[in-house]
Design a protein around this motif. Structure first.
Motif, PDB file in Angstrom:
ATOM      1  N   TRP A 179      17.309  24.897-104.778  1.00 49.48           N
ATOM      2  CA  TRP A 179      18.548  25.192-104.038  1.00 49.48           C
ATOM      3  C   TRP A 179      18.468  24.708-102.596  1.00 49.48           C
ATOM      4  CZ3 TRP A 179      19.319  28.904-100.025  1.00 49.48           C
ATOM      5  CH2 TRP A 179      20.657  29.156 -99.706  1.00 49.48           C
ATOM      6  N   ILE A 180      17.364  24.977-101.898  1.00 50.00           N
ATOM      7  CA  ILE A 180      17.251  24.607-100.483  1.00 50.00           C
ATOM      8  C   ILE A 180      17.189  23.084-100.317  1.00 50.00           C
ATOM      9  CG2 ILE A 180      14.733  24.534-100.109  1.00 50.00           C
ATOM     10  CD1 ILE A 180      17.313  26.390 -97.915  1.00 50.00           C
ATOM     11  N   ASN A 181      16.813  22.360-101.390  1.00 54.99           N
ATOM     12  CA  ASN A 181      16.798  20.892-101.356  1.00 54.99           C
ATOM     13  C   ASN A 181      18.055  20.270-101.950  1.00 54.99           C
ATOM     14  OD1 ASN A 181      14.183  20.820-100.247  1.00 54.99           O
ATOM     15  ND2 ASN A 181      13.230  20.888-102.278  1.00 54.99           N
ATOM     16  N   SER A 182      19.001  21.104-102.399  1.00 58.78           N
ATOM     17  CA  SER A 182      20.192  20.596-103.077  1.00 58.78           C
ATOM     18  C   SER A 182      21.128  19.881-102.099  1.00 58.78           C
ATOM     19  CB  SER A 182      20.946  21.751-103.752  1.00 58.78           C
ATOM     20  OG  SER A 182      21.502  22.614-102.770  1.00 58.78           O
ATOM     21  N   GLU A 183      21.957  19.003-102.625  1.00 60.33           N
ATOM     22  CA  GLU A 183      22.917  18.273-101.794  1.00 60.33           C
ATOM     23  C   GLU A 183      23.846  19.228-101.058  1.00 60.33           C
ATOM     24  OE1 GLU A 183      23.143  15.107-100.978  1.00 60.33           O
ATOM     25  OE2 GLU A 183      21.305  14.699-102.111  1.00 60.33           O
ATOM     26  N   ASP A 184      24.246  20.306-101.730  1.00 61.65           N
ATOM     27  CA  ASP A 184      25.153  21.268-101.100  1.00 61.65           C
ATOM     28  C   ASP A 184      24.528  21.893 -99.860  1.00 61.65           C
ATOM     29  OD1 ASP A 184      27.214  20.916-102.894  1.00 61.65           O
ATOM     30  OD2 ASP A 184      26.552  22.524-104.236  1.00 61.65           O
ATOM     31  N   VAL A 185      23.281  22.315 -99.955  1.00 62.26           N
ATOM     32  CA  VAL A 185      22.623  22.939 -98.802  1.00 62.26           C
ATOM     33  C   VAL A 185      22.298  21.886 -97.746  1.00 62.26           C
ATOM     34  CG1 VAL A 185      20.604  24.238 -98.026  1.00 62.26           C
ATOM     35  CG2 VAL A 185      21.736  24.867-100.165  1.00 62.26           C
ATOM     36  N   LEU A 186      21.884  20.696 -98.143  1.00 63.18           N
ATOM     37  CA  LEU A 186      21.605  19.638 -97.181  1.00 63.18           C
ATOM     38  C   LEU A 186      22.849  19.304 -96.359  1.00 63.18           C
ATOM     39  CD1 LEU A 186      19.372  17.223 -99.305  1.00 63.18           C
ATOM     40  CD2 LEU A 186      18.628  18.697 -97.426  1.00 63.18           C
ATOM     41  N   ARG A 187      24.016  19.374 -96.987  1.00 60.08           N
ATOM     42  CA  ARG A 187      25.264  19.078 -96.268  1.00 60.08           C
ATOM     43  C   ARG A 187      25.585  20.124 -95.208  1.00 60.08           C
ATOM     44  NH1 ARG A 187      27.196  16.734-101.205  1.00 60.08           N
ATOM     45  NH2 ARG A 187      27.880  18.786-101.935  1.00 60.08           N
ATOM     46  N   GLU A 188      24.983  21.288 -95.308  1.00 60.45           N
ATOM     47  CA  GLU A 188      25.212  22.317 -94.293  1.00 60.45           C
ATOM     48  C   GLU A 188      24.604  21.926 -92.945  1.00 60.45           C
ATOM     49  OE1 GLU A 188      27.041  24.877 -94.506  1.00 60.45           O
ATOM     50  OE2 GLU A 188      27.309  25.241 -96.649  1.00 60.45           O
ATOM     51  N   GLY A 189      23.701  20.959 -92.952  1.00 56.42           N
ATOM     52  CA  GLY A 189      23.060  20.531 -91.717  1.00 56.42           C
ATOM     53  C   GLY A 189      21.709  21.184 -91.518  1.00 56.42           C
ATOM     54  N   VAL A 190      20.913  20.592 -90.645  1.00 59.56           N
ATOM     55  CA  VAL A 190      19.537  21.046 -90.435  1.00 59.56           C
ATOM     56  C   VAL A 190      19.490  22.493 -89.961  1.00 59.56           C
ATOM     57  CG1 VAL A 190      17.464  20.694 -89.032  1.00 59.56           C
ATOM     58  CG2 VAL A 190      18.699  18.726 -89.945  1.00 59.56           C
ATOM     59  N   LEU A 191      20.355  22.855 -89.026  1.00 58.21           N
ATOM     60  CA  LEU A 191      20.287  24.177 -88.413  1.00 58.21           C
ATOM     61  C   LEU A 191      20.573  25.280 -89.432  1.00 58.21           C
ATOM     62  CD1 LEU A 191      22.136  23.339 -85.076  1.00 58.21           C
ATOM     63  CD2 LEU A 191      19.665  23.497 -85.451  1.00 58.21           C
ATOM     64  N   VAL A 192      21.681  25.151 -90.121  1.00 58.33           N
ATOM     65  CA  VAL A 192      22.041  26.173 -91.114  1.00 58.33           C
ATOM     66  C   VAL A 192      21.026  26.200 -92.249  1.00 58.33           C
ATOM     67  CG1 VAL A 192      23.771  26.837 -92.843  1.00 58.33           C
ATOM     68  CG2 VAL A 192      24.493  26.161 -90.538  1.00 58.33           C
ATOM     69  N   ARG A 193      20.569  25.028 -92.673  1.00 62.36           N
ATOM     70  CA  ARG A 193      19.572  24.974 -93.760  1.00 62.36           C
ATOM     71  C   ARG A 193      18.294  25.712 -93.356  1.00 62.36           C
ATOM     72  NH1 ARG A 193      15.685  20.326 -95.484  1.00 62.36           N
ATOM     73  NH2 ARG A 193      15.185  20.871 -97.646  1.00 62.36           N
ATOM     74  N   ALA A 194      17.843  25.510 -92.117  1.00 61.70           N
ATOM     75  CA  ALA A 194      16.629  26.192 -91.648  1.00 61.70           C
ATOM     76  C   ALA A 194      16.818  27.701 -91.658  1.00 61.70           C
ATOM     77  CB  ALA A 194      16.261  25.703 -90.251  1.00 61.70           C
ATOM     78  N   ALA A 195      17.983  28.160 -91.214  1.00 60.27           N
ATOM     79  CA  ALA A 195      18.256  29.603 -91.196  1.00 60.27           C
ATOM     80  C   ALA A 195      18.326  30.171 -92.613  1.00 60.27           C
ATOM     81  CB  ALA A 195      19.563  29.875 -90.464  1.00 60.27           C
ATOM     82  N   LEU A 196      18.957  29.427 -93.523  1.00 55.68           N
ATOM     83  CA  LEU A 196      19.053  29.881 -94.912  1.00 55.68           C
ATOM     84  C   LEU A 196      17.674  29.949 -95.563  1.00 55.68           C
ATOM     85  CD1 LEU A 196      22.212  27.915 -96.156  1.00 55.68           C
ATOM     86  CD2 LEU A 196      22.064  30.333 -95.516  1.00 55.68           C
ATOM     87  N   ALA A 197      16.814  28.982 -95.238  1.00 50.79           N
ATOM     88  CA  ALA A 197      15.452  29.006 -95.773  1.00 50.79           C
ATOM     89  C   ALA A 197      14.700  30.231 -95.271  1.00 50.79           C
ATOM     90  CB  ALA A 197      14.713  27.729 -95.364  1.00 50.79           C
ATOM     91  N   HIS A 198      14.809  30.513 -93.991  1.00 56.07           N
ATOM     92  CA  HIS A 198      14.161  31.674 -93.375  1.00 56.07           C
ATOM     93  C   HIS A 198      14.614  32.961 -94.064  1.00 56.07           C
ATOM     94  CE1 HIS A 198      13.581  34.019 -89.290  1.00 56.07           C
ATOM     95  NE2 HIS A 198      13.169  34.717 -90.328  1.00 56.07           N
TER      96      HIS A 198
END
Length: 386
Positions: free
Chosen positions: A190-209
């Motif tokens: 999920w964290i590597n999916s196109e949908d999450v990648l499109r959220e941008g680096v900042l949001v992706r980092a927060a979602l991973a955390h």
């Protein structure tokens, strides 16, 4: 037009587990609550990136920020060591057996080397997270630390409880290995999916955390692992200084940090707005703090140049010039007339002159607005040039 139900399904991925029921991986949040802060951060970061920073100052900043960040991320988990002691351990790790608190700091020093320098090219492909990478983070963080319910890098197979009543109540993550294993596989996909990648680096980092902490896959070191994963994603996304600064502000806002987790975990429809709003707040605090630090370093360099100008144009004497430069080496230090002849730092400058001459030096520097006087104490005037 898509209905809310369809939109929710597109934003939330649910994983059916054996004992814990459905667990959600969500990128559902109110864009209007987060977007303005993200735009402001990017604007501030661009301004920060445009500042001229000498390599020596950049290296000093890295060292200082990493010390503060390691102190913060360890203190969140109850490490009792002071920031000064953390700095000593990072500079010169003790040889042989170490107490748990010291070992935690030494371990964090090793893993922080992953993001001391951000890639210069922000257009490079995104960093893809793997389970092996997350396991290795945890291995490094918890190496040589005895814990009865934890083996470094291994997923747990026992119940844990996170949080307390002071921060919105306790949370019980998935309880058994049979649930954690498929969840971690789904999380990485999920964290590597196109949908999450499109959220941008900042949001992706927060979602991973947030989601790694939610799954809480290890017996020990989960918070540190989640914060470090966030830091690695920010660093690999091209952000310098920011990744190492975040944990310091998580620690300073520790109550709000825990509350943001609990509010998000308890939110209806798997809405992660509360955590992202808090994350953006920490981003802004971090970039503003770093800007102030770099501006101060630039001001110091400018002051040194101005002192040389004053010397060359006979506005001040060599001794006065050397006194000003000595004071700049110790930010916050104030001096009195007696200090010039008693403090070992200044004695070499003033051992051969009278008290009257020393007083005249201070009065001349004050008259030129190079120092400020408060009662009997003097300090450099950092704003002599405006």
């Amino acid at each position: 037009m898509m209905t809310d139900t369809v939109l929710d399904e597109a934003l939330v991925t649910t994983v059916m587990t054996f004992k814990s029921g459905k667990v959600a991986l969500s990128r559902k949040y109110r864009r209007e609550a987060v977007g303005e802060g993200l735009v402001r951060f990017e604007s501030l970061y661009r301004a920060l990136s445009a500042l001229p920073v000498l390599p020596t100052i950049a290296s000093q900043l890295d060292t200082d920020l990493i010390r503060r960040s390691i102190f913060g991320t360890a203190a969140i988990e109850g490490n009792p060591l002071s920031e000064d002691r953390v700095g000593e351990l990072l500079a010169e790790p003790p040889v042989g057996l170490r107490e748990r608190a010291e070992q935690e700091i030494v371990n964090l020093g090793q893993v922080y080397k992953l993001f001391t320098t951000a890639p210069a090219d922000k257009t490079r492909p995104p960093f893809l997270v793997t389970e092996d990478f997350i396991r290795q983070l945890n291995v490094t963080i918890t190496a040589n630390i005895t814990h009865k319910d934890h083996s470094p890098g291994q997923y747990r197979n026992h119940r844990v409880e996170v949080g307390n009543t002071e921060h919105g109540g306790a949370y019980v993550p998935p309880k058994i290995l049979a649930d954690i294993q498929p969840l971690m596989t789904a999380f990485v996909d999920w964290i590597n999916s196109e949908d999450v990648l499109r959220e941008g680096v900042l949001v992706r980092a927060a979602l991973a955390h947030y989601h790694l902490a939610l799954i809480h896959p290890f017996g020990d070191g989960n918070g540190r692992t989640a914060r470090l994963l966030e830091a690695v994603l920010l660093s690999q996304g091209g952000y310098r200084f920011i990744p190492a600064m975040m944990s310091n502000f998580y620690y300073k806002s520790i109550d709000d940090y825990y509350i943001a987790f609990r509010e998000t975990e308890k939110a209806k429809h798997f809405d992660v707005t509360a955590f992202l709003v808090f994350f953006v707040r920490v981003l802004l605090l971090s970039v503003e703090d770093i800007q102030e630090r770099i501006h101060w370093h630039i001001r110091i360099l400018t002051l040194r140049s101005y002192y040389t100008f004053c010397l060359d144009t006979h506005i001040i004497t060599r001794r006065q010039h050397d006194l000003l430069n000595l004071l700049l080496q110790y930010p916050g230090k104030t001096i009195t007339l007696k200090d010039l002849q008693l403090d070992p730092l200044f004695v070499p400058l003033y051992r051969r002159v009278t008290e009257k001459t020393a007083r005249r030096d201070l009065e001349r520097l004050e008259s030129r607005a190079l120092v400020l006087k408060d009662e009997k104490e003097y300090r450099p005037n950092p704003f002599v040039l405006g």
